[in-house]
Enzyme design. Structure first.
Site: not given
Length: 143
Positions: A102, A113, A117, A132
């Site tokens: 990831e 963050r 992703r 997420h």
């Protein structure tokens, strides 16, 4: 052809048990069999047929930056970038541990963050999530 695994059998047994009336709870209180069976049918490793496919250019521009860093081998802005993605949510195809990695897709204005992703697979698959790991799309990085 779907392979019947212990996980599939266990989920089906759970679904059947949930339909039995216990302590006054009957069918009305039972979970949906369809939702339990869908959970049990996690795609096999390499099977990306159930994912919507999007062009990298249709994602936020920060996803392109992250994809370019991945292809260049870094350097990455976060120490967690490149770590093994465990697929604990079981949304991605079922592959052996270490198959996925990831990487953070920056979210402008956040001091952490965030939720976005890119997750890569050993066969050059790219998956994007903006929630997420709750959901993913397959990314065509060639476009």
């Amino acid at each position: 052809m779907m392979t019947i695994t212990r996980r599939t059998v266990a989920a089906l047994l759970f679904a059947l048990l949930a339909l039995l009336p216990f302590g006054g709870a009957g069918l009305a209180a039972a979970p949906s069999v369809g939702s339990l069976v869908a959970f049990a049918q996690q795609p096999d490793c390499g099977d990306t047929s159930g994912f919507a496919q999007v062009d990298l250019s249709s994602l936020p521009p920060e996803a392109t930056v992250t994809a370019e860093l991945i292809q260049a081998g870094g350097p990455f802005p976060h120490r967690q970038d490149g770590v093994v993605f465990g697929n604990r949510e079981r949304v991605l195809p079922d592959c052996e541990r270490g198959y996925y990695h990831e990487y953070t897709v920056e979210t402008p204005g956040l001091s952490h963050r965030g939720a976005r992703r890119l997750v890569t697979g050993e066969n050059d698959e790219y998956f994007y999530t903006n929630d997420h790991y709750a959901s993913f799309v397959l990314v065509d990085v060639q476009s």
